[in-house]
Design a protein around this motif. Structure first.
Motif, PDB file in Angstrom:
ATOM      1  N   ASP A 276      20.972  12.528 -45.191  1.00 30.42           N
ATOM      2  CA  ASP A 276      19.723  13.031 -44.588  1.00 30.42           C
ATOM      3  C   ASP A 276      18.852  11.912 -44.023  1.00 30.42           C
ATOM      4  N   LEU A 277      19.502  10.833 -43.568  1.00 32.21           N
ATOM      5  CA  LEU A 277      18.739   9.707 -43.010  1.00 32.21           C
ATOM      6  C   LEU A 277      18.194  10.069 -41.627  1.00 32.21           C
ATOM      7  N   LYS A 278      16.935   9.841 -41.409  1.00 31.63           N
ATOM      8  CA  LYS A 278      16.316  10.041 -40.100  1.00 31.63           C
ATOM      9  C   LYS A 278      16.474   8.760 -39.293  1.00 31.63           C
ATOM     10  N   THR A 279      17.007   8.896 -38.085  1.00 30.87           N
ATOM     11  CA  THR A 279      17.293   7.695 -37.272  1.00 30.87           C
ATOM     12  C   THR A 279      16.734   7.874 -35.861  1.00 30.87           C
ATOM     13  N   PRO A 280      15.431   7.916 -35.712  1.00 25.56           N
ATOM     14  CA  PRO A 280      14.866   8.090 -34.361  1.00 25.56           C
ATOM     15  C   PRO A 280      15.218   6.941 -33.420  1.00 25.56           C
ATOM     16  N   GLY A 281      15.206   5.708 -33.955  1.00 30.75           N
ATOM     17  CA  GLY A 281      15.537   4.564 -33.109  1.00 30.75           C
ATOM     18  C   GLY A 281      16.974   4.595 -32.656  1.00 30.75           C
ATOM     19  N   VAL A 282      17.879   4.916 -33.576  1.00 31.32           N
ATOM     20  CA  VAL A 282      19.304   5.006 -33.233  1.00 31.32           C
ATOM     21  C   VAL A 282      19.534   6.143 -32.242  1.00 31.32           C
ATOM     22  N   ASP A 283      18.850   7.277 -32.461  1.00 33.21           N
ATOM     23  CA  ASP A 283      18.999   8.416 -31.555  1.00 33.21           C
ATOM     24  C   ASP A 283      18.546   8.061 -30.141  1.00 33.21           C
ATOM     25  N   LYS A 284      17.419   7.362 -30.040  1.00 37.03           N
ATOM     26  CA  LYS A 284      16.897   6.981 -28.730  1.00 37.03           C
ATOM     27  C   LYS A 284      17.870   6.035 -28.017  1.00 37.03           C
ATOM     28  N   LEU A 285      18.401   5.064 -28.776  1.00 37.45           N
ATOM     29  CA  LEU A 285      19.346   4.117 -28.182  1.00 37.45           C
ATOM     30  C   LEU A 285      20.604   4.837 -27.730  1.00 37.45           C
ATOM     31  N   LYS A 290      24.123   7.053 -23.350  1.00 38.01           N
ATOM     32  CA  LYS A 290      24.738   8.211 -22.706  1.00 38.01           C
ATOM     33  C   LYS A 290      24.349   8.279 -21.229  1.00 38.01           C
ATOM     34  N   THR A 291      23.080   7.987 -20.961  1.00 34.89           N
ATOM     35  CA  THR A 291      22.607   8.003 -19.577  1.00 34.89           C
ATOM     36  C   THR A 291      23.312   6.927 -18.754  1.00 34.89           C
ATOM     37  N   LYS A 292      23.386   5.718 -19.302  1.00 31.37           N
ATOM     38  CA  LYS A 292      24.056   4.623 -18.589  1.00 31.37           C
ATOM     39  C   LYS A 292      25.545   4.915 -18.398  1.00 31.37           C
ATOM     40  N   ALA A 293      26.148   5.549 -19.405  1.00 26.68           N
ATOM     41  CA  ALA A 293      27.590   5.817 -19.348  1.00 26.68           C
ATOM     42  C   ALA A 293      27.917   7.056 -18.532  1.00 26.68           C
ATOM     43  N   ARG A 294      26.895   7.822 -18.151  1.00 26.16           N
ATOM     44  CA  ARG A 294      27.101   9.066 -17.414  1.00 26.16           C
ATOM     45  C   ARG A 294      28.086   9.970 -18.150  1.00 26.16           C
ATOM     46  N   ASN A 295      27.907  10.000 -19.474  1.00 28.14           N
ATOM     47  CA  ASN A 295      28.697  10.835 -20.377  1.00 28.14           C
ATOM     48  C   ASN A 295      30.188  10.493 -20.383  1.00 28.14           C
ATOM     49  N   ASN A 296      30.526   9.262 -19.967  1.00 27.17           N
ATOM     50  CA  ASN A 296      31.908   8.776 -20.095  1.00 27.17           C
ATOM     51  C   ASN A 296      32.061   8.151 -21.479  1.00 27.17           C
ATOM     52  N   ASN A 327      22.504  -2.079 -45.326  1.00 23.14           N
ATOM     53  CA  ASN A 327      21.182  -1.548 -45.040  1.00 23.14           C
ATOM     54  C   ASN A 327      21.335  -0.339 -44.117  1.00 23.14           C
ATOM     55  N   SER A 328      20.326   0.487 -44.086  1.00 24.47           N
ATOM     56  CA  SER A 328      20.410   1.694 -43.256  1.00 24.47           C
ATOM     57  C   SER A 328      20.495   1.289 -41.783  1.00 24.47           C
ATOM     58  N   PRO A 329      21.212   2.056 -40.970  1.00 24.60           N
ATOM     59  CA  PRO A 329      21.318   1.723 -39.538  1.00 24.60           C
ATOM     60  C   PRO A 329      19.959   1.624 -38.857  1.00 24.60           C
ATOM     61  N   GLU A 330      19.025   2.457 -39.264  1.00 29.52           N
ATOM     62  CA  GLU A 330      17.706   2.406 -38.648  1.00 29.52           C
ATOM     63  C   GLU A 330      17.021   1.079 -38.949  1.00 29.52           C
ATOM     64  N   LYS A 352      29.270   7.972 -33.447  1.00 25.56           N
ATOM     65  CA  LYS A 352      29.291   9.388 -33.837  1.00 25.56           C
ATOM     66  C   LYS A 352      28.219  10.190 -33.101  1.00 25.56           C
ATOM     67  N   LYS A 353      27.186   9.527 -32.616  1.00 26.25           N
ATOM     68  CA  LYS A 353      26.177  10.218 -31.822  1.00 26.25           C
ATOM     69  C   LYS A 353      26.784  10.742 -30.523  1.00 26.25           C
ATOM     70  N   ALA A 354      27.904  10.141 -30.098  1.00 21.37           N
ATOM     71  CA  ALA A 354      28.595  10.591 -28.886  1.00 21.37           C
ATOM     72  C   ALA A 354      29.889  11.315 -29.235  1.00 21.37           C
ATOM     73  N   ASN A 355      29.999  11.770 -30.487  1.00 21.96           N
ATOM     74  CA  ASN A 355      31.182  12.504 -30.965  1.00 21.96           C
ATOM     75  C   ASN A 355      32.468  11.686 -30.837  1.00 21.96           C
ATOM     76  N   ILE A 356      32.335  10.394 -31.020  1.00 26.97           N
ATOM     77  CA  ILE A 356      33.504   9.508 -31.040  1.00 26.97           C
ATOM     78  C   ILE A 356      33.822   9.212 -32.493  1.00 26.97           C
ATOM     79  N   PRO A 357      34.974   9.644 -32.991  1.00 29.58           N
ATOM     80  CA  PRO A 357      35.312   9.434 -34.407  1.00 29.58           C
ATOM     81  C   PRO A 357      35.433   7.951 -34.737  1.00 29.58           C
TER      82      PRO A 357
END
Length: 868
Positions: A276-285, A290-296, A327-330, A352-357
């Motif tokens: 249940d770790l909240k990762t706003p910084g990781v989510d934003k990054l 994703k934007t730079k990669a154009r979902n590739n 340490n936590s990723p955040e 994993k934020k991009a569904n890459i195992p």
């Protein structure tokens, strides 16, 4: 750069300040108690003497006692140290005990100096200094451990130092299960070694002995199970150069309460879990990527890997449980630093934020290749990496390696052996398959100045680094800067050519997309020629080197070596050296190769006009050599190194080259003598056939090719003779360097070769005149000449094999065998052609002397009836 340095200084100052605060707050975890723990086993502590020849640094341990109470989490140590010399007074008069006050308590029980069998009490808490011991701070690791340090005064030769202490407490990160590795030998010989463990009877321990370590003596004590190991005069194993990291010759026993690797996986998943770790910084990054990669997904993976590798600097604060827990990723993202486990967990979260195992994986950088030989235990691992399982392809990534470029699926991953992937259902470590694909190709171009010229020799080096080689050179450039790299490269060149100077800035072309780095270096070298002052006829010379390959080969003394040998691996190198000389060298082409189980090496040297070209190819095949193969490896590497230096000589009195006048005179003499013989053959009188002469055919068809080949052979034969190298002093100098038998054989082969080639040359001239005069004798002489030439060629080849064996060179060469086969086949075809061709029979019909058959024709014409 100054700002970065200032940050590092402030950071180190902060660590030292934090360390001092912790030191003051944790002094309660250091105390003095003269009472030994009540649970220890009483043993004979008299110890045993060690022979003088086995004493190192002037002192030894006559007793090494280590007792472990697993249930109380206590470890008792008791040592008798014998000072045998003044060196021992210097080296053995201080005590140092390392511990982690965040979870351990140190109790010192005894410090006594025995002199003439009388005890001198040295135990005083005030004299102990608890000091920070951050030995790994230079590696950017802060562990929070301390040394309780005692400097003993008034220590003399012959004193016995006795000390005992107890460490209480385990790192809570390990949980309740017990795992340990007990050593019964060390780098120094001990007179008496005693080790035990006390455990609850219900614990199901597994034991694994290494290097024939003895099984423990098992008994009961105070309701606990007691395991004991005891030995006298322990063995030592001196360190040898280039031992593999996995090599461990000491007797030891591994103990583990873990039943399977699955339990280690479960432990690792629990340690790395942030539910249940909240990762706003990781989510934003992640959204930015994703934007730079154009979902590739592959582009996203590349962005994430580069960010963690390059933007998160390596620094580990590994105090207490954080020696194993990341340490936590955040937090890691916010502080922008972390160690291997911190960086790995952050990368897993980002992917994993991009569904890459992606999964963390444990490896051991030292003994990972031998992991199958150990019992399951979390203690076996010292490094954390990431495994990405995307599109049914596994990609291994080490987040601590910086400046990796190119396609993310081709990133270089070190050969760590086996890895334990932290994924539910994983039952055992798996072998990491990630072959190195990089290569270094260096092209060196020398333009050598004349010895009498005031101009300088120039050297231009163009190097191409790909894949893992590109990663390494890119990292070096980032660390040292362009100027630093240029200076270090210049110092390296100066080690071979002391008068070298840079005459242009180094040029760097970094193609990150293809992971290729190209460097261009430029040097000017004055006084490059060296004079042989000790020779009767002094010559100037220069040495050129296959230095890149030389640096890959191990050079060591192999007397009585029992250790395996670690090699530089992986290695894949090409080095091409072009040498433009101020004269045409007298030089024969050369080639040599070495192939064994551990490396392959090929060398060839050619020359055209003023230019000599040296080509070196090297590839390592294995990471280490077993002890029984070391002697052969050393022999092969020595023979290889001999091919890595190439001397060019320049006799100013003979600018045309270093020719041997005696061999030239011999060849000329043989040509003259054989020429007289072939003149007699040419003038041999034979019966003529007027009908054949009347029906004679002109030179056409294949005979035109024969004419061209014959003329070409005569023109180029002198050059071919020179190319053998047998007319140079260097070839004959080699014979003088051999023993008597080898010298006689090699000299005989050289003389037979010169004589045979000279005869063959004269024979070709005979064939030329027989051909242009269409003499009936040509087919017979052409067949004999072909047989002679082929037999001479095969004989020279076989003799060359013997000479190569004398030179310790590889004997058989596939290219040479193919050339021999083709030559023999070609000769057989020409022999059949001259023997069976009707055109040959009808073209070569004239005999000697010409006047005889001309007169016969004239008489025949005069006897014909006259027409009215």
């Amino acid at each position: 750069m100054f700002a970065d340095s200032l940050k590092k200084v402030f950071f180190v100052v902060f660590l030292l300040f934090f360390n001092n605060l912790l030191s003051f707050s944790q002094h309660k975890n250091f105390n003095i108690s003269r009472s030994f723990p009540s649970w220890i086993v009483k043993i004979n502590t008299d110890g045993e003497k060690v022979k003088a020849k086995d004493v190192v640094d002037g002192y030894y341990a006559s007793l090494m006692e280590a007792q472990h109470h697993v249930e109380l989490q206590e470890r008792f140590s008791h040592v008798f140290r014998e000072i045998t010399s003044e060196a021992g007074v210097q080296n053995g008069s201080q005590l140092s005990i390392t511990y982690d006050p965040s979870y351990q308590k140190l109790t010192v029980h005894k410090v006594t100096v025995w002199r003439n069998n009388q005890p001198i009490d040295k135990l005083s808490g005030t004299k102990f200094k608890v000091l920070q011991n951050e030995k790994d701070l230079s590696k950017f690791i802060y562990s929070g451990t301390f040394d309780a340090y005692l400097l003993l005064d008034d220590i003399r030769k012959g004193d016995r130092i006795e000390y005992a202490y107890t460490l209480k407490g385990n790192n809570p990160i390990w949980g309740d299960k017990y795992s340990e590795e007990l050593y019964f030998e060390g780098a120094y010989r001990h007179g008496h070694s005693y080790t035990n463990i006390l455990v609850d009877k219900d614990r199901k321990l597994k034991f694994k002995a290494f290097n024939s370590a003895a099984a423990p003596k098992v008994s009961d004590k105070d309701g606990l199970k007691l395991y004991e190991w005891e030995s006298k005069q322990t063995n030592t194993y001196p360190n040898a150069d280039f031992e593999p990291s996995w090599y461990n010759p000491f007797k030891r026993t591994q103990i583990s309460e873990y039943n399977s690797w699955e339990e280690i996986v479960d432990w690792g998943l629990k340690v790395n879990d942030y539910a249940d770790l909240k990762t706003p910084g990781v989510d934003k990054l992640a959204e930015e990527f994703k934007t730079k990669a154009r979902n590739n997904p592959l582009t996203y993976m590349e962005l994430a890997v580069r960010f963690v590798q390059d933007e998160i600097r390596y620094m580990g604060i590994e105090i207490g449980e954080y020696s194993q827990r990341p340490n936590s990723p955040e937090k890691v993202l916010q502080q922008r630093y972390g160690d291997c486990k911190d960086k790995s967990l952050l990368l897993v979260y980002l992917l994993k934020k991009a569904n890459i195992p992606a999964y963390m994986a444990y490896v051991d950088t030292y003994e990972g290749k031998k992991l199958d030989g150990f019992l399951p235990s979390p203690f076996l691992f010292n490094h954390v990496v990431v495994m990405v399982d995307y599109q049914n392809q596994k990609t291994w990534i080490d987040p601590t390696i910086s400046y990796q470029r190119g396609p993310v699926k081709k990133l270089y991953f070190p050969d760590y052996g086996k890895a334990l992937v932290l994924k539910k259902g994983i039952k055992s470590p798996e072998k990491v398959i990630s072959p190195a694909t990089g290569k270094l190709i260096a092209n060196l171009k020398f333009k050598v100045a004349d010895t009498s010229s005031s101009t300088k020799t120039t050297l231009v080096i163009k190097s191409r680094y790909t894949d893992n080689y590109a990663d390494n050179i890119r990292s070096l450039i980032a660390d040292e800067g362009t100027d630093g790299v240029q200076k270090s490269f210049l110092e390296y060149i100066k080690s071979y050519y002391p008068e070298a100077e840079s005459n242009a800035d180094i040029k760097i072309n970094d193609n990150e997309k293809e992971n290729r780095v190209e460097l261009t270096e430029s040097y000017a070298i004055s006084d490059v020629w060296i004079l042989e002052e000790e020779e009767q006829k002094p010559r100037n010379y220069i040495y050129f080197y296959g230095d890149l390959i030389y640096n890959q080969l191990r050079k060591l003394n192999i007397k009585n070596r029992v250790q395996p040998l670690s090699l530089k691996y992986p290695a894949n190198l090409e080095q091409h050296v072009s040498i433009e000389l101020p004269y045409v060298p007298d030089f024969g082409n050369d080639s040599w190769n070495m192939d064994n189980d551990y490396f392959s090496f090929d060398f060839d040297a050619t020359h055209k006009d003023h230019v000599i070209t040296l080509n070196y190819y090297f590839k390592s095949l294995k990471a280490d050599v077993p002890s029984e193969e070391v002697k052969k490896y050393i022999k092969d590497s020595k023979n290889t190194r001999e091919k890595l230096s190439f001397a060019v000589f320049y006799d100013e009195q003979k600018p045309g080259g270093d020719l041997n006048s005696y061999t030239i005179m011999l060849a000329v003499l043989v040509i003259i003598v054989s020429g007289f013989f072939f003149m007699k053959v040419y003038q041999q009188e034979m019966e003529f056939d007027l009908k054949a002469i009347a029906d004679v055919l002109p030179i056409r068809g294949l005979l035109i090719i024969v004419a061209f080949m014959l003329v070409s052979s005569i023109i180029y034969y002198p050059f071919q003779l020179k190319a053998t190298g047998l007319f140079s002093n260097a070839a004959w100098d080699f014979t003088e360097s051999q023993n008597l038998t080898s010298c006689i054989f090699t000299t005989a082969v050289y003389l037979i070769t010169i004589i045979g080639y000279a005869i063959d040359f004269s024979w070709m001239i005979l064939l030329f005149f027989l051909f242009i005069n269409r003499r009936e004798l040509l087919p017979e002489q052409a067949i004999k000449s072909t047989i002679f030439s082929t037999a001479l060629y095969v004989l020279v080849y076989l003799a060359g094999l013997i000479i190569k064996n004398i030179q310790n060179q590889p004997v058989f060469n596939l290219k040479e065998l193919i050339t021999i086969f083709v030559g023999i086949t070609f000769s057989i075809l020409w022999i059949l052609y001259f023997k069976r061709s009707s055109r040959v029979a009808r073209t070569f019909v004239f005999t000697y002397p010409e006047s005889s058959w001309k007169n016969a024709i004239h008489e025949q014409q005069n006897t014909l009836p006259q027409k009215d």
